[in-house]
Design a protein around this motif. Structure first.
Motif, short mmCIF file in Angstrom:
data_model
loop_
_atom_site.label_atom_id
_atom_site.label_comp_id
_atom_site.label_asym_id
_atom_site.label_seq_id
_atom_site.Cartn_x
_atom_site.Cartn_y
_atom_site.Cartn_z
N PHE A 82 9.43 6.91 -22.37
CA PHE A 82 9.79 6.95 -20.95
C PHE A 82 10.14 5.55 -20.44
CE2 PHE A 82 8.27 6.83 -16.46
CZ PHE A 82 9.24 7.65 -15.92
N MET A 83 9.34 4.56 -20.80
CA MET A 83 9.58 3.20 -20.32
C MET A 83 10.84 2.59 -20.92
SD MET A 83 7.54 2.45 -17.95
CE MET A 83 7.84 0.68 -17.84
N ARG A 84 11.16 2.95 -22.15
CA ARG A 84 12.42 2.46 -22.74
C ARG A 84 13.61 2.95 -21.93
NH1 ARG A 84 9.99 3.54 -27.78
NH2 ARG A 84 11.04 5.55 -27.92
N ARG A 85 13.48 4.13 -21.35
CA ARG A 85 14.56 4.67 -20.51
C ARG A 85 14.57 4.00 -19.14
NH1 ARG A 85 18.42 5.46 -18.40
NH2 ARG A 85 19.54 7.38 -17.88
N MET A 86 13.39 3.68 -18.59
CA MET A 86 13.31 3.18 -17.23
C MET A 86 13.57 1.69 -17.10
SD MET A 86 12.78 5.75 -15.27
CE MET A 86 12.52 4.77 -13.79
N GLU A 87 13.04 0.88 -18.00
CA GLU A 87 13.06 -0.57 -17.81
C GLU A 87 14.45 -1.16 -17.60
OE1 GLU A 87 10.77 -2.12 -21.05
OE2 GLU A 87 8.93 -2.15 -19.86
N PRO A 88 15.48 -0.74 -18.36
CA PRO A 88 16.80 -1.34 -18.14
C PRO A 88 17.39 -1.04 -16.77
CG PRO A 88 16.69 -0.24 -20.28
CD PRO A 88 15.47 0.18 -19.52
N ALA A 106 17.52 7.79 -14.09
CA ALA A 106 16.81 7.53 -15.34
C ALA A 106 15.54 8.37 -15.41
CB ALA A 106 16.48 6.04 -15.45
N HIS A 107 14.82 8.42 -14.31
CA HIS A 107 13.59 9.21 -14.26
C HIS A 107 13.91 10.70 -14.43
CE1 HIS A 107 9.42 9.71 -12.26
NE2 HIS A 107 9.74 10.85 -12.84
N ALA A 135 -1.08 6.67 -15.13
CA ALA A 135 -1.15 6.04 -13.81
C ALA A 135 -0.77 4.57 -13.89
CB ALA A 135 -2.56 6.18 -13.25
N ASP A 136 -1.21 3.89 -14.94
CA ASP A 136 -0.86 2.47 -15.10
C ASP A 136 0.64 2.31 -15.29
OD1 ASP A 136 -3.48 1.78 -14.85
OD2 ASP A 136 -3.83 1.42 -17.00
N THR A 137 1.28 3.27 -15.94
CA THR A 137 2.73 3.20 -16.14
C THR A 137 3.46 3.33 -14.81
OG1 THR A 137 2.53 4.18 -18.34
CG2 THR A 137 4.69 4.27 -17.30
N LYS A 138 3.04 4.28 -13.99
CA LYS A 138 3.65 4.44 -12.67
C LYS A 138 3.42 3.19 -11.82
CE LYS A 138 1.70 8.53 -11.86
NZ LYS A 138 1.39 9.81 -11.18
N THR A 139 2.22 2.63 -11.90
CA THR A 139 1.93 1.42 -11.15
C THR A 139 2.80 0.26 -11.62
OG1 THR A 139 -0.36 2.11 -10.80
CG2 THR A 139 0.12 -0.23 -10.54
N LEU A 143 5.33 -1.93 -9.36
CA LEU A 143 5.21 -3.38 -9.22
C LEU A 143 6.51 -4.08 -9.60
CD1 LEU A 143 1.60 -3.99 -10.61
CD2 LEU A 143 2.37 -3.96 -8.23
N MET A 144 7.18 -3.59 -10.64
CA MET A 144 8.47 -4.18 -11.03
C MET A 144 9.50 -3.99 -9.92
SD MET A 144 9.00 -3.58 -15.13
CE MET A 144 8.28 -1.95 -15.29
N LEU A 145 9.52 -2.79 -9.33
CA LEU A 145 10.44 -2.54 -8.22
C LEU A 145 10.09 -3.42 -7.03
CD1 LEU A 145 10.78 1.35 -8.24
CD2 LEU A 145 12.58 -0.31 -8.75
N GLY A 146 8.81 -3.53 -6.73
CA GLY A 146 8.37 -4.36 -5.61
C GLY A 146 8.76 -5.81 -5.81
N GLU A 147 8.66 -6.29 -7.04
CA GLU A 147 9.04 -7.68 -7.33
C GLU A 147 10.53 -7.89 -7.09
OE1 GLU A 147 8.94 -10.84 -11.09
OE2 GLU A 147 7.78 -8.99 -11.15
N ARG A 148 11.35 -6.93 -7.53
CA ARG A 148 12.79 -7.06 -7.33
C ARG A 148 13.15 -6.95 -5.85
NH1 ARG A 148 15.91 -9.17 -8.41
NH2 ARG A 148 17.75 -7.96 -8.96
#
Length: 229
Positions: A82-88, A106-107, A135-139, A143-148
């Protein structure tokens, strides 16, 4: 057996080879479990997995502490996918509208392609902050979105905005809506209609937040232009 000779214990080569073999088997069998879930559903028995990989159930269990540890490794593998799809998608390339659509899509695309893996993750059972892997993945995504978001706002001269809370809210909203949609046997929206609704809703939240901060933007504006403003 490892023997001490003058202080440092010597490593037993047989033990090291067993550890390597066990680790390799774990990888192979977790991959097999993921494939089994994709084909047959989120609920599966260890006996069914043992039959799939061609070993007795007792042998399978020798490579995992218990069923819970097997489930945790499987869930970790699914989260990695899932994260490989989301991170880029979290780089905010293009316009604001394009960036929102890229993240939402992506989601939704991953869930549509892997509904049984999504169900296995038990997404609806894990709220952000409960300490679980999901839950940690969603968080982490929030946090990455919040940083951007924060970087863009700082470029516009806005500092100290509670944008992290907004990012958490957006992730929670999208996640809950997609989770409900994928589980609903009588969907009121098609996949494309859901995508459009989510994108419009996310932009509405962002727009309202920005206006409260004294910033008015068009969804057609390029994020890179904003950061150079």
């Amino acid at each position: 057996m490892a023997q001490k000779t003058g202080g440092e214990p010597q490593i037993d080569g047989r033990s090291t080879r067993w550890d390597e073999h066990k680790a390799q088997r774990q990888v192979e069998w977790v991959d097999a479990a993921v494939a089994l879930i994709e084909e047959e559903g989120a609920v599966f028995g260890v006996q069914r997995l043992a039959e799939r990989v061609g070993v007795p159930r007792s042998v399978l269990y020798r490579h995992f502490k218990d069923r819970a540890s097997l489930d945790e490794l499987i869930r970790r593998r699914v989260v990695e996918s899932f994260m490989r799809r989301m991170e880029p998608t979290l780089t905010f390339d293009g316009t604001i509208e394009e960036s929102v659509r890229r993240v939402v899509s992506a989601h939704l695309d991953w869930v549509s392609q892997h509904p049984r893996l999504y169900a296995y993750m038990g997404v609806g059972e894990h709220a952000m902050g409960d300490g679980s892997l999901v839950a940690d993945t969603k968080t982490a995504i929030a946090l990455m979105l919040g940083e951007r978001f924060g970087e863009v706002l700082e470029a516009l001269g806005v500092r100290g905005a509670p944008i992290r809370s907004v990012a958490v809210g957006i992730v929670g909203f999208v996640d809950t809506a997609v989770n409900q949609w994928v589980r609903d046997p009588q969907r009121e929206l098609s996949e494309e209609e859901l995508r459009t609704m989510l994108c419009r809703s996310v932009w509405a939240v962002l727009d309202a937040t920005l206006r409260n901060l004294g910033v008015e933007l068009s969804p057609d504006q390029r994020v890179s232009d904003l950061e150079r403003a």
